[in-house]
Design an enzyme around this catalytic site. Structure first.
Site, PDB file in Angstrom:
ATOM      1  N   ARG A   1     164.080 131.117  23.007  1.00 49.78           N
ATOM      2  CA  ARG A   1     164.573 131.534  24.326  1.00 49.78           C
ATOM      3  C   ARG A   1     166.024 132.003  24.268  1.00 49.78           C
ATOM      4  O   ARG A   1     166.408 132.951  24.952  1.00 49.78           O
ATOM      5  CB  ARG A   1     164.431 130.391  25.331  1.00 49.78           C
ATOM      6  CG  ARG A   1     163.010 130.221  25.823  1.00 49.78           C
ATOM      7  CD  ARG A   1     162.934 129.120  26.865  1.00 49.78           C
ATOM      8  NE  ARG A   1     161.566 128.988  27.355  1.00 49.78           N
ATOM      9  CZ  ARG A   1     161.155 127.990  28.125  1.00 49.78           C
ATOM     10  NH1 ARG A   1     161.996 127.031  28.496  1.00 49.78           N
ATOM     11  NH2 ARG A   1     159.899 127.942  28.537  1.00 49.78           N
TER      12      ARG A   1
ATOM     13  N   LYS B   1     141.900 120.897  28.519  1.00 48.52           N
ATOM     14  CA  LYS B   1     141.276 120.525  29.790  1.00 48.52           C
ATOM     15  C   LYS B   1     140.946 121.691  30.706  1.00 48.52           C
ATOM     16  O   LYS B   1     141.784 122.546  30.975  1.00 48.52           O
ATOM     17  CB  LYS B   1     142.211 119.577  30.550  1.00 48.52           C
ATOM     18  CG  LYS B   1     142.320 118.224  29.905  1.00 48.52           C
ATOM     19  CD  LYS B   1     143.219 117.337  30.714  1.00 48.52           C
ATOM     20  CE  LYS B   1     143.203 115.918  30.152  1.00 48.52           C
ATOM     21  NZ  LYS B   1     144.174 115.096  30.866  1.00 48.52           N
TER      22      LYS B   1
ATOM     23  N   GLY C   1     153.054 127.160  26.158  1.00 49.80           N
ATOM     24  CA  GLY C   1     153.664 126.311  25.134  1.00 49.80           C
ATOM     25  C   GLY C   1     152.888 126.190  23.831  1.00 49.80           C
ATOM     26  O   GLY C   1     153.335 126.628  22.772  1.00 49.80           O
TER      27      GLY C   1
ATOM     28  N   GLY D   1     154.785 127.268  31.949  1.00 52.68           N
ATOM     29  CA  GLY D   1     154.219 127.192  33.300  1.00 52.68           C
ATOM     30  C   GLY D   1     154.211 128.530  34.028  1.00 52.68           C
ATOM     31  O   GLY D   1     153.246 128.852  34.733  1.00 52.68           O
TER      32      GLY D   1
HETATM   33  C1  3PG Z   1     159.919 125.590  31.068  1.00 53.65           C
HETATM   34  O1  3PG Z   1     160.400 125.028  30.084  1.00 53.65           O
HETATM   35  O2  3PG Z   1     158.695 125.784  31.198  1.00 53.65           O
HETATM   36  C2  3PG Z   1     160.858 126.138  32.091  1.00 53.65           C
HETATM   37  O3  3PG Z   1     162.174 126.052  31.652  1.00 53.65           O
HETATM   38  C3  3PG Z   1     160.678 125.428  33.410  1.00 53.65           C
HETATM   39  O4  3PG Z   1     160.985 124.058  33.286  1.00 53.65           O
HETATM   40  P1  3PG Z   1     160.389 123.022  34.321  1.00 53.65           P
HETATM   41  O5  3PG Z   1     158.908 122.925  34.022  1.00 53.65           O
HETATM   42  O6  3PG Z   1     161.133 121.746  34.105  1.00 53.65           O
HETATM   43  O7  3PG Z   1     160.613 123.586  35.713  1.00 53.65           O
END
Ligand code: 3PG
Ligand code: MG
Length: 396
Positions: A36, A197, A354, A377
């Site tokens: 990142r 899942k 991820g 996310g």
């Molecule tokens: C992540 O790592 O997915 C983003 O930086 C968002 O982080 P968060 O899920 O804590 O909002």
């Protein structure tokens, strides 16, 4: 989707607030994955070179509105400075007197990193007073944090509404590739959805199944689909409460004409550990005391055959328990096939989430996809077809 970019800005002598996502993994004070940081450095460098006074904002971890010293962004000052190739100052707060003094001291071309935005409750509440305090620090807002764009927070959404704004280079790249992959893709379009899942990916499956020609289901969630189809999955991880969800997705595919590719064979073992004794069996022959831990070679071949007639691919989630050899074979084979088709020039491939990036890195192909998103996310919500507040606020 129309949004402004750095090309539309005149930044010389201006204070430019850059929302980055510096929420990177850190262990014992060292960044363990700098992806990142590397993706966001170009925006900061470009702005500084153009004579802006660059003020970098980010959250880091989840301090929940309190100052948590172990979640200070100070640890990112040196790595960010190395990536940008410039000295970077640090302010111990992101709003208020300390931030204001540090901003006032900036000269054209300087870069300042502000402390964790989540040290203030107002950040996650998208509090308008906090957004105003942030906006007071800058003349222009640039959002380069696609991976935080699913959060409607003061530093992602609120402040964007108060200043002239634009997408940074990383945000621009994410949006451009995601648009090509799912917004207006060259068809046939194939989506790989893997992972443990069904329950965490219901909306994603229901959105994708209406939009793709082929939906490939991998990982333990495939066991739930197999169970829904009446197979005995033995001791495999699956979700008995979500058989109906799986059936609904299968029905939706029948209606939309999408083909769902489920495993036809699996690698099964009685124990889950590195090198555990295992055998390859058709899905109808999983033993009562066995777990399906990876897809088998017939399944991999069916996927590869399908790739040959696919023009665009979106990938989220591994095919098997890829962290534990030999149950990485299916994921590695699929990832390498996608990489080869991409290199050969007949496939646009976009991956994100991820585990997915780790799986591609494990397969040695993370640089061979057309694009790999840095988002977790936010990538999932985008696959679900949701509007991302941080992106909405940038729309021209
Ligand atoms: C992540 O790592 O997915 C983003 O930086 C968002 O982080 P968060 O899920 O804590 O909002
Ligand atoms: Mg997260």
């Amino acid at each position: 989707m129309a949004f402004r970019t750095l090309d539309d800005l005149n930044v010389k002598g201006k204070r430019v607030l850059v929302r980055a996502d510096l929420n990177v993994p850190v262990a014992a004070g060292k960044v363990t994955d700098a992806t990142r940081i590397q993706r966001q450095a170009p925006t900061i460098r470009e702005l500084a070179q153009a004579g802006a006074r660059v003020i970098v904002l980010s959250h880091f971890d989840r301090p929940k509105g309190k100052v948590v010293p172990s979640m200070s962004l100070k640890v990112l000052q040196a790595p960010l400075s190395d990536a940008v190739g410039r000295k970077i100052a640090f302010a111990e707060d992101c709003i208020g007197p300390k931030a204001e003094a540090a901003v006032a001291a900036l000269k054209d071309g300087d870069v300042l990193l502000l402390e964790n935005t989540r040290f203030h409750k107002g950040e996650e509440e998208n509090d308008s007073a906090m957004a105003k305090q942030l906006a007071a620090l800058g003349d222009i807002f640039v959002n380069d944090a696609f991976s935080a764009a699913h959060r409607a927070h003061a530093s992602t959404e609120g402040v964007a509404r108060l200043l002239p704004n634009a997408a940074g280079r990383s945000m621009q790249a994410e949006l451009t590739h995601l648009q090509k992959a799912l917004g207006n893709p060259e068809r046939p379009l194939l989506a790989v959805v893997g992972g443990a899942k069904v329950s965490t990916k219901i909306e994603l499956l229901e959105n994708l199944v209406t939009r793709v020609e082929t939906l490939v289901i991998g990982g333990a969630m495939a066991n739930t689909f197999l169970a829904a189809e009446g197979y005995n999955v033995g001791k495999s991880l699956y979700e008995p409460d979500h058989l109906e969800t799986a059936r609904k997705v299968i029905h939706m595919a029948n209606d939309s004409g999408a083909v769902i590719l489920l495993p036809v064979d699996v690698v099964a073992a009685k124990e889950f550990r590195p090198g555990a004794p295992h055998r390859t069996v058709p899905v109808a022959a999983i033993g009562a005391d066995e777990m399906a831990l990876d897809v088998g070679p017939k399944t991999s071949q069916a996927f590869i055959n399908r790739l040959a007639v696919t023009r665009t691919l979106v990938w989220n989630g591994p095919f098997g328990a890829f962290e534990t050899a030999p149950f990485d074979t299916g994921t590695v084979a699929a990832a390498r096939a996608v990489a080869a088709a991409t290199r050969a020039g007949h496939l646009l491939s976009v991956a994100g989430g991820g585990d997915t990036v780790a799986a591609l890195a494990h397969s040695g192909v993370e640089n061979d996809f057309s694009y790999v998103s840095t988002a977790g996310g936010a990538f999932l919500e985008w696959l679900e077809g949701k509007e991302l507040p941080g992106v909405e606020a940038l729309k021209a």
